[in-house]
Scaffold this active site. Structure first.
Site, PDB file in Angstrom:
ATOM      1  N   ALA A   1       0.861  -1.171   0.000  1.00 49.31           N
ATOM      2  CA  ALA A   1       0.000   0.000   0.000  1.00 49.31           C
ATOM      3  C   ALA A   1       0.902   1.227   0.000  1.00 49.31           C
ATOM      4  CB  ALA A   1      -0.888  -0.019   1.233  1.00 49.31           C
TER       5      ALA A   1
ATOM      6  N   GLY B   1       0.681  -4.998   1.091  1.00 50.82           N
ATOM      7  CA  GLY B   1      -0.544  -5.073   0.295  1.00 50.82           C
ATOM      8  C   GLY B   1      -0.318  -5.700  -1.065  1.00 50.82           C
TER       9      GLY B   1
ATOM     10  N   GLU C   1      -0.540  -9.310  -0.409  1.00 49.96           N
ATOM     11  CA  GLU C   1      -1.959  -9.600  -0.122  1.00 49.96           C
ATOM     12  C   GLU C   1      -2.788  -9.607  -1.401  1.00 49.96           C
ATOM     13  OE1 GLU C   1      -2.053  -6.425   2.855  1.00 49.96           O
ATOM     14  OE2 GLU C   1      -2.674  -7.906   4.331  1.00 49.96           O
TER      15      GLU C   1
ATOM     16  N   GLU D   1       4.908  -4.961   7.024  1.00 49.27           N
ATOM     17  CA  GLU D   1       4.176  -3.874   7.689  1.00 49.27           C
ATOM     18  C   GLU D   1       4.685  -3.585   9.098  1.00 49.27           C
ATOM     19  OE1 GLU D   1       2.750  -6.343   5.968  1.00 49.27           O
ATOM     20  OE2 GLU D   1       1.068  -5.581   4.786  1.00 49.27           O
TER      21      GLU D   1
HETATM   22  C1  HXC Z   1       5.091   4.353  -1.305  1.00 44.24           C
HETATM   23  C2  HXC Z   1       6.977   3.367  -2.146  1.00 44.24           C
HETATM   24  C3  HXC Z   1       6.600   2.127  -1.578  1.00 44.24           C
HETATM   25  C4  HXC Z   1       5.377   2.075  -0.851  1.00 44.24           C
HETATM   26  C5  HXC Z   1       8.463   1.860  -2.615  1.00 44.24           C
HETATM   27  N1  HXC Z   1       8.130   3.152  -2.778  1.00 44.24           N
HETATM   28  N2  HXC Z   1       7.560   1.217  -1.888  1.00 44.24           N
HETATM   29  N3  HXC Z   1       6.224   4.458  -2.000  1.00 44.24           N
HETATM   30  N4  HXC Z   1       4.683   3.213  -0.748  1.00 44.24           N
HETATM   31  N5  HXC Z   1       4.945   0.945  -0.308  1.00 44.24           N
HETATM   32  C6  HXC Z   1       8.886   4.177  -3.503  1.00 44.24           C
HETATM   33  C7  HXC Z   1      10.095   4.628  -2.733  1.00 44.24           C
HETATM   34  O1  HXC Z   1       9.720   5.603  -1.776  1.00 44.24           O
HETATM   35  C8  HXC Z   1      10.942   5.210  -3.834  1.00 44.24           C
HETATM   36  O2  HXC Z   1      10.453   6.486  -4.163  1.00 44.24           O
HETATM   37  C9  HXC Z   1      10.653   4.283  -4.993  1.00 44.24           C
HETATM   38  O3  HXC Z   1       9.404   3.634  -4.696  1.00 44.24           O
HETATM   39  C10 HXC Z   1      11.705   3.214  -5.176  1.00 44.24           C
HETATM   40  O4  HXC Z   1      11.873   2.556  -3.930  1.00 44.24           O
HETATM   41  P1  HXC Z   1      13.279   2.416  -3.214  1.00 44.24           P
HETATM   42  O5  HXC Z   1      13.017   2.217  -1.766  1.00 44.24           O
HETATM   43  O6  HXC Z   1      14.192   3.528  -3.586  1.00 44.24           O
HETATM   44  O7  HXC Z   1      13.834   1.075  -3.882  1.00 44.24           O
HETATM   45  P2  HXC Z   1      14.783  -0.029  -3.245  1.00 44.24           P
HETATM   46  O8  HXC Z   1      15.892   0.633  -2.473  1.00 44.24           O
HETATM   47  O9  HXC Z   1      15.121  -0.946  -4.360  1.00 44.24           O
HETATM   48  O10 HXC Z   1      13.887  -0.797  -2.165  1.00 44.24           O
HETATM   49  C11 HXC Z   1      12.749  -1.522  -2.595  1.00 44.24           C
HETATM   50  C12 HXC Z   1      11.891  -1.899  -1.374  1.00 44.24           C
HETATM   51  C13 HXC Z   1      11.554  -0.628  -0.568  1.00 44.24           C
HETATM   52  C14 HXC Z   1      12.618  -2.911  -0.491  1.00 44.24           C
HETATM   53  C15 HXC Z   1      10.617  -2.561  -1.929  1.00 44.24           C
HETATM   54  O11 HXC Z   1      11.026   0.369  -1.452  1.00 44.24           O
HETATM   55  C16 HXC Z   1      10.546  -0.843   0.509  1.00 44.24           C
HETATM   56  O12 HXC Z   1      10.887  -1.354   1.575  1.00 44.24           O
HETATM   57  N6  HXC Z   1       9.323  -0.394   0.300  1.00 44.24           N
HETATM   58  C17 HXC Z   1       8.251  -0.440   1.269  1.00 44.24           C
HETATM   59  C18 HXC Z   1       7.740  -1.856   1.425  1.00 44.24           C
HETATM   60  C19 HXC Z   1       6.671  -1.914   2.484  1.00 44.24           C
HETATM   61  O13 HXC Z   1       6.873  -1.550   3.639  1.00 44.24           O
HETATM   62  N7  HXC Z   1       5.476  -2.347   2.077  1.00 44.24           N
HETATM   63  C20 HXC Z   1       4.343  -2.454   2.982  1.00 44.24           C
HETATM   64  C21 HXC Z   1       3.579  -1.180   2.970  1.00 44.24           C
HETATM   65  S1  HXC Z   1       2.301  -1.207   4.149  1.00 44.24           S
HETATM   66  P3  HXC Z   1      11.442   7.742  -4.371  1.00 44.24           P
HETATM   67  O14 HXC Z   1      10.496   8.868  -4.647  1.00 44.24           O
HETATM   68  O15 HXC Z   1      12.228   7.869  -3.122  1.00 44.24           O
HETATM   69  O16 HXC Z   1      12.268   7.338  -5.548  1.00 44.24           O
HETATM   70  C22 HXC Z   1       1.105  -2.110   3.434  1.00 44.24           C
HETATM   71  C23 HXC Z   1      -0.117  -2.217   4.251  1.00 44.24           C
HETATM   72  C24 HXC Z   1      -1.111  -3.096   3.646  1.00 44.24           C
HETATM   73  O17 HXC Z   1       1.203  -2.585   2.354  1.00 44.24           O
HETATM   74  C25 HXC Z   1      -2.380  -2.944   4.353  1.00 44.24           C
HETATM   75  C26 HXC Z   1      -3.536  -3.082   3.468  1.00 44.24           C
HETATM   76  C27 HXC Z   1      -3.461  -2.275   2.256  1.00 44.24           C
END
Ligand code: HXC
Length: 261
Positions: free
Chosen positions: A68, A112, A115, A135
């Protein structure tokens, strides 16, 4: 704007495969409300399209979806997410789709994103795929079914491990655990998914829809009730043209030509 759609196949009157590609490359396909609304609309439109027999949901080489959209969630407050039914509002649309939906996953399928993949009927993974429910690292927990679907898919121990540590699991581990049905070389992902979809499109639509319905029922009910449900639909198949055609084709040693009714 956040996704692309295309139709494949359909030669000689066969059903087509609809491919929905998540496309928010700047954010690794992070799932925000506009994207989820568009996805819901596309899924319902293809489900209603009589020329379509199967749907593939995919992302990019780097990410199926990294979760998400954290930027869109960061400032939200309890009453806001509670009153607007954040998640259920447009994340559950996929559950209404009666045709098979195959997730073709390359790269990250996190939070997400994982999921969403689990809401599909089965997952074909590229060898580059990485699954996880991270998360916990951002102070929340899975909220689109992860705490329920992951243990059903891979068992309690591995689900707890992933959800409580936030670690990622690679495609091989995901296959061993039963989260994905097959792992293929990344460059072959769409070819393999389209081939699987084309096989499904070649079968009678009544059997495809009813089989999906019955398998899903297995996760919602008791064994006795589930078997009774299966039995009812199984009997009803003898009222379909496709049952006559399929069995006649077998007995006369020819290829079945299903009418999907
Ligand atoms: C918003 C995101 C994002 C996310 C990545 N980006 N994941 N933006 N929401 N979930 C953006 C980054 O901010 C970045 O933007 C660009 O995508 C590239 O990501 P990087 O982090 O620079 O890439 P990398 O270093 O290769 O790392 C990849 C990654 C990391 C390991 C996937 O991005 C990451 O940890 N992302 C978050 C994963 C996460 O926590 N997901 C769960 C979310 S909570 P910029 O602008 O800086 O280039 C969830 C709740 C679900 O899903 C509940 C129900 C919906």
């Amino acid at each position: 704007e956040n996704l692309m759609t295309a139709l494949h196949g359909g030669e000689d009157g066969a059903l087509k495969t609809a491919v929905i590609t998540l496309h928010r490359p700047k954010a690794l396909n992070a799932l925000n409300d506009p994207l989820m609304d568009e996805l819901g609309e596309a899924l319902l439109a293809f489900d209603a399209d009589d020329s379509v027999g199967c749907i593939i949901l995919t992302g990019s080489e780097r990410a199926f979806a990294a979760g998400a959209d954290i930027a869109a969630m960061a400032k939200r407050e309890f009453m806001d997410v509670y009153r607007t039914q954040f998640i259920t509002r447009n994340w559950e649309t996929i559950r209404k789709v009666r045709k098979p939906v195959i997730a073709a996953v390359a790269g990250f399928a996190l939070g997400g994103g994982c999921e969403l993949a689990m809401m599909c009927d089965f997952i074909i993974a590229a060898d580059s795929a990485k699954f996880g429910q991270p998360e916990i690292k951002i102070g929340i927990m899975p909220g689109a079914g992860g705490t329920q679907r992951l243990p059903r898919a891979i068992g309690k121990s591995k689900a707890m491990d992933l959800i409580l540590t936030g670690r990622m699991m690679d495609a091989q581990e995901a296959e061993r655990a039963g989260l994905v049905s097959r792992v293929v070389p990344a460059e072959k992902l769409m070819e393999e998914a389209l081939a699987a979809a084309a096989v499904i499109c070649g079968f009678g639509l009544p059997s495809v829809l009813m089989a999906k319905d019955c398998v899903n029922r297995a996760f919602e009910t008791t064994l006795t009730e589930g078997i009774a449900y299966e039995r009812g639909l199984f009997h009803s198949m003898f009222a379909t043209e496709d049952q006559k055609e399929g069995m006649d084709a077998f007995l006369t040693k020819r290829k079945a030509n299903f009418k999907h009714r």
